[in-house]
Design an enzyme around this catalytic site. Structure first.
Site, PDB file in Angstrom:
ATOM      1  N   SER A 162      11.821   2.298   1.870  1.00  0.00           N
ATOM      2  CA  SER A 162      10.779   1.692   2.695  1.00  0.00           C
ATOM      3  C   SER A 162       9.640   1.154   1.847  1.00  0.00           C
ATOM      4  O   SER A 162       9.443   1.561   0.710  1.00  0.00           O
ATOM      5  CB  SER A 162      10.233   2.713   3.702  1.00  0.00           C
ATOM      6  OG  SER A 162       9.620   3.797   3.025  1.00  0.00           O
ATOM      7  N   ARG A 163       8.911   0.221   2.426  1.00  0.00           N
ATOM      8  CA  ARG A 163       7.680  -0.307   1.863  1.00  0.00           C
ATOM      9  C   ARG A 163       6.669  -0.412   2.993  1.00  0.00           C
ATOM     10  O   ARG A 163       7.023  -0.724   4.131  1.00  0.00           O
ATOM     11  CB  ARG A 163       7.893  -1.702   1.258  1.00  0.00           C
ATOM     12  CG  ARG A 163       8.742  -1.739  -0.014  1.00  0.00           C
ATOM     13  CD  ARG A 163       8.007  -1.102  -1.180  1.00  0.00           C
ATOM     14  NE  ARG A 163       8.700  -1.303  -2.439  1.00  0.00           N
ATOM     15  CZ  ARG A 163       9.668  -0.526  -2.899  1.00  0.00           C
ATOM     16  NH1 ARG A 163      10.084   0.493  -2.164  1.00  0.00           N
ATOM     17  NH2 ARG A 163      10.224  -0.761  -4.079  1.00  0.00           N
ATOM     18  N   VAL A 164       5.404  -0.166   2.679  1.00  0.00           N
ATOM     19  CA  VAL A 164       4.330  -0.356   3.648  1.00  0.00           C
ATOM     20  C   VAL A 164       3.358  -1.366   3.068  1.00  0.00           C
ATOM     21  O   VAL A 164       2.909  -1.220   1.926  1.00  0.00           O
ATOM     22  CB  VAL A 164       3.594   0.961   3.962  1.00  0.00           C
ATOM     23  CG1 VAL A 164       2.487   0.715   4.996  1.00  0.00           C
ATOM     24  CG2 VAL A 164       4.566   2.008   4.483  1.00  0.00           C
ATOM     25  N   LYS A 183       5.514  -1.363   8.219  1.00  0.00           N
ATOM     26  CA  LYS A 183       6.443  -0.508   7.491  1.00  0.00           C
ATOM     27  C   LYS A 183       7.821  -1.148   7.570  1.00  0.00           C
ATOM     28  O   LYS A 183       8.383  -1.304   8.648  1.00  0.00           O
ATOM     29  CB  LYS A 183       6.472   0.898   8.092  1.00  0.00           C
ATOM     30  CG  LYS A 183       7.364   1.867   7.323  1.00  0.00           C
ATOM     31  CD  LYS A 183       7.213   3.283   7.869  1.00  0.00           C
ATOM     32  CE  LYS A 183       8.008   4.279   7.044  1.00  0.00           C
ATOM     33  NZ  LYS A 183       7.827   5.663   7.535  1.00  0.00           N
ATOM     34  N   ASP A 216       6.702  17.986  10.730  1.00  0.00           N
ATOM     35  CA  ASP A 216       6.236  17.786   9.351  1.00  0.00           C
ATOM     36  C   ASP A 216       4.722  17.590   9.317  1.00  0.00           C
ATOM     37  O   ASP A 216       4.211  16.746   8.586  1.00  0.00           O
ATOM     38  CB  ASP A 216       6.941  16.588   8.711  1.00  0.00           C
ATOM     39  CG  ASP A 216       6.870  16.618   7.185  1.00  0.00           C
ATOM     40  OD1 ASP A 216       6.722  17.726   6.623  1.00  0.00           O
ATOM     41  OD2 ASP A 216       6.968  15.555   6.560  1.00  0.00           O
ATOM     42  N   GLY A 226       8.706   3.611  -1.003  1.00  0.00           N
ATOM     43  CA  GLY A 226       9.620   4.732  -0.984  1.00  0.00           C
ATOM     44  C   GLY A 226      11.010   4.289  -1.376  1.00  0.00           C
ATOM     45  O   GLY A 226      11.236   3.128  -1.721  1.00  0.00           O
ATOM     46  N   SER A 227      11.954   5.217  -1.328  1.00  0.00           N
ATOM     47  CA  SER A 227      13.316   4.903  -1.740  1.00  0.00           C
ATOM     48  C   SER A 227      13.987   3.932  -0.787  1.00  0.00           C
ATOM     49  O   SER A 227      14.918   3.237  -1.165  1.00  0.00           O
ATOM     50  CB  SER A 227      14.141   6.186  -1.839  1.00  0.00           C
ATOM     51  OG  SER A 227      14.152   6.854  -0.600  1.00  0.00           O
ATOM     52  N   ILE A 230       0.811  -1.220   0.000  1.00  0.00           N
ATOM     53  CA  ILE A 230       0.000   0.000   0.000  1.00  0.00           C
ATOM     54  C   ILE A 230       0.842   1.266   0.000  1.00  0.00           C
ATOM     55  O   ILE A 230       0.304   2.371  -0.056  1.00  0.00           O
ATOM     56  CB  ILE A 230      -0.977   0.027   1.206  1.00  0.00           C
ATOM     57  CG1 ILE A 230      -0.223  -0.122   2.530  1.00  0.00           C
ATOM     58  CG2 ILE A 230      -2.033  -1.054   1.053  1.00  0.00           C
ATOM     59  CD1 ILE A 230      -1.107  -0.031   3.759  1.00  0.00           C
TER      60      ILE A 230
END
EC number: 2.7.11.1
Length: 424
Positions: free
Chosen positions: A110-112, A127, A218, A107-108, A104
């Protein structure tokens, strides 16, 4: 999505009971090229919602025409093959406890993935962060340092952590209700009272964080998710990859330059030491967008954008501002003040008359039409400028990516001009 500076190692668990695997021996089997070169994308990702249509943008790319000498195994459907591929990247201790369902977010580093607990069938998000990369290691340390300390209804909860030599797997709550502005668009009605309900939940979470010495750094709409699709869903704050965690009651100043340009506070832009009041500035920006569907500070040119922020000049012109109460505008004004010492704290914001009057006298005028039109208009404009079909998503108008992160070189140049003007 790191700040570009080193951070201290995570603290031991305090308020959350964690099943932490300190070290897992490397797999004895042969690692495939896919396993070794898993990360290929160009952006970081925080805790991601699931079960929402927009999540399809994170789906695995559709396979192209088969190359010569290669065909898909006819016995295994493509979706099942993709799930099996991602499952192979997880440590056996994770897959023994959780059934991997779908990717779902990516990233460069990471994965979720959406997972299901094998015993309870409870859905969660995992994550997975590649800690062999410096930026991934920094984000992981920052998130763990915060999430191990917090327990609040409006903050994403960490369930447990598994750690290997090159990866960390963080099991977290799964938010299925979608992003804040996607829900506003879909709802069909949105009033000031609705806005104060949202802000009250976010402010209570921020108040809790600040009391623990934690600054998010952020805060932005895509980091505010609905917990479930129901109308009574709570809002949860996510993505603590840039957060700063200090000891409770510690008022030491922060110096790291980080954040998202449209939401960054003036004192960060001029590289002054700052406090948790930077979160309150970001909440002022969010409140402005929440009531209008537009940004208080916006320019495609970074330098001009930063100058707008430094001046603290914004407008209440255009729809739906004539229909917005003066009390709501006063709330925003007390947050979007250039002097950080004059900004409301989270507790003061919770006690502001506009928020307190949530259940009583807040305006019931429906602002939905103007807000939706503004969000979609800006999304369409952004789509044309980027030539990206994905930009047509309503919440894309408030999204940022790696290219939109604060750049040190730009801030050095801006700070030099600021000092020359100030001294001149």
């Amino acid at each position: 999505m790191g700040c570009g500076t080193s951070k201290v190692l995570p603290e031991p668990p305090k308020d959350v009971q964690l099943d932490l695997v300190k070290k897992v021996e490397p797999f004895s089997g042969t690692k495939s090229d896919v396993y070794k070169h898993f990360i290929t994308e160009v952006d970081s990702v925080g805790p991601v919602k699931a079960g929402f249509p927009a999540a399809s943008q994170y789906a695995h790319p559709c396979p192209g025409p088969p190359t010569a000498g290669h065909t898909e195994p006819p016995s295994e459907p493509p979706r099942r093959a993709r799930v099996a591929k991602y499952r192979a990247k997880f440590d056996p201790r994770v897959t023994a406890k959780y059934d991997i369902k779908a990717l779902i977010g990516r990233g460069s580093f990471s994965r979720v993935v959406r997972v299901e607990h094998r015993a309870t069938r409870q859905p969660y998000a995992i994550k997975m962060i590649e800690t062999k990369y410096r930026e991934g290691r920094e984000v992981c340390e920052s998130e763990l340092r915060v999430l191990r300390r917090v327990r609040h209804a409006n903050i994403i909860q960490l369930v447990e952590v598994f750690e290997t030599q090159e990866r960390v797997y963080m099991v977290m709550e799964l938010a299925t209700g979608g992003e804040l502005f996607d829900r506003i668009i879909a709802k069909g009605s949105f009033t000031e009272r609705d806005a104060t309900r949202v802000l009250q939940m976010v402010l209570d979470g921020v108040r809790y964080l600040h009391a623990l010495g934690i600054t998010h750094r952020d805060l932005k709409p895509e980091n505010l998710l609905y917990y479930h699709p129901g109308t009574d869903s709570k809002i949860i704050i996510t993505d603590f990859g840039l957060a700063s965690a200090r000891k409770k009651g510690d008022d030491c100043l922060m110096k790291t330059t980080c954040g998202t340009p449209e939401y960054i506070a003036p004192e960060v832009l001029v590289r002054k030491p700052y406090t948790n009041s930077v979160d309150m500035w970001a909440l002022g920006v969010i409140a402005y967008i929440l009531l209008s569907g537009t940004m208080p500070f916006e320019d495609d040119n970074r330098t001009r954008l930063y100058r707008q922020i430094l001046r603290g000049k914004y407008s209440y012109s255009g729809e739906p501002w004539p229909s917005v109460s003066n009390l709501a505008k006063d709330f925003i004004d007390r947050l979007l003040t250039v002097d950080p010492g004059a900004r409301m704290t989270a507790l003061q914001a919770l006690r502001h008359p506009w928020v307190v009057s949530m259940a009583a006298s807040s305006s019931m005028k429906n602002l939905h039409r103007s807000i939706s039109q503004n969000l979609l208009k800006r999304a369409s404009s952004r789509c044309q400028s980027t030539k990206s079909a994905q930009s047509t998503r309503s919440s894309r108008s408030t999204r940022s990516n790696k290219s939109r992160r604060v750049r040190e070189r730009e801030l050095r140049e801006l700070n030099l001009r600021y000092q020359q003007q100030y001294n001149g």
